[in-house]
Design an enzyme around this catalytic site. Structure first.
Site, PDB file in Angstrom:
ATOM      1  N   VAL A  18       0.863  -1.179   0.000  1.00 50.61           N
ATOM      2  CA  VAL A  18       0.000   0.000   0.000  1.00 50.61           C
ATOM      3  C   VAL A  18       0.900   1.230   0.000  1.00 50.61           C
ATOM      4  O   VAL A  18       1.764   1.368   0.879  1.00 50.61           O
ATOM      5  CB  VAL A  18      -0.940   0.030   1.225  1.00 50.61           C
ATOM      6  CG1 VAL A  18      -2.067   1.034   0.988  1.00 50.61           C
ATOM      7  CG2 VAL A  18      -1.527  -1.336   1.515  1.00 50.61           C
ATOM      8  N   HIS A  66      -7.394   6.934   1.909  1.00 51.34           N
ATOM      9  CA  HIS A  66      -7.613   5.525   1.566  1.00 51.34           C
ATOM     10  C   HIS A  66      -6.522   4.626   2.155  1.00 51.34           C
ATOM     11  O   HIS A  66      -6.787   3.529   2.639  1.00 51.34           O
ATOM     12  CB  HIS A  66      -7.654   5.377   0.043  1.00 51.34           C
ATOM     13  CG  HIS A  66      -8.599   4.325  -0.423  1.00 51.34           C
ATOM     14  ND1 HIS A  66      -9.926   4.577  -0.653  1.00 51.34           N
ATOM     15  CD2 HIS A  66      -8.426   3.016  -0.681  1.00 51.34           C
ATOM     16  CE1 HIS A  66     -10.530   3.469  -1.048  1.00 51.34           C
ATOM     17  NE2 HIS A  66      -9.638   2.505  -1.065  1.00 51.34           N
TER      18      HIS A  66
END
Ligand code: DLZ
Length: 163
Positions: free
Chosen positions: A89, A96
């Site tokens: 990520v 987010h």
């Protein structure tokens, strides 16, 4: 300790049990696949180096890191000794990043408690693509290697304590 002080591919070989006969599931996120497929390759090579045969390594993909939790749960229902979750990520311009990281961290933690096998957190959470590259076979090693060693050690720990 920050990863920049520890190479993710460095470990004491003598501290790693023989993994022959261990069956390991690997769940890989497709988001940032250049990174996550390098993590996968590192994990597979490290498992093989310590004795896990190809037939005992079961690899599946899921769309993104958020899906690692369900992917790992489905994998844990199979006859595996451990599950390795691999994702990446990268911080963007919206929150987010935080939601995905929180979701997968709590999800995998919960699975570790609900299933009686190790579910390994092999997720890179970085500010930049370069930091992810550095940790997926670059100058800070490969988190896939680290995840594989963790899986082997935890399977052996479980076996020792249950003996
Ligand atoms: C939506 C999203 C975003 C913005 N960033 C990433 C990321 O950096 N790494 C990753 O693995 N997945 C990302 N995703 C996708 C989510 O993990 C998930 O697949 C979608 O929100 C659908 O549930």
């Amino acid at each position: 300790m920050a990863t920049k002080y520890k190479n993710l591919s460095s470990y004491n070989e003598n501290s790693v049990p023989n993994a022959a006969g261990m069956k390991i599931g690997i769940v890989v996120a497709e988001w940032n696949d250049k990174i996550t497929f390098s993590l996968r390759d590192g994990a597979v090579q490290t498992l093989a180096k310590h004795g896990v045969i190809e037939d005992d390594i079961l690899v599946v993909t899921v769309p993104g890191t958020f899906e690692l939790t369900l992917g790992a749960q489905l994998m844990a229902e199979k006859e595996v000794d451990a599950v390795i979750c691999l994702g990446c990520v990268i911080q963007g311009e919206t929150p987010h990043f935080d939601y995905i990281c929180q979701g997968v961290t709590q999800g995998i933690t919960q699975l570790n408690m609900n299933y009686n096998i190790p579910i390994v957190f092999g997720v890179l959470t970085t500010n930049t693509l370069e930091q992810a590259q550095d940790r997926s076979g670059g100058k800070h090693g490969n988190k896939g290697d680290e995840a594989a060693i963790t899986a082997i050690k935890m399977v052996q720990l479980k076996r020792d304590l249950e003996a």
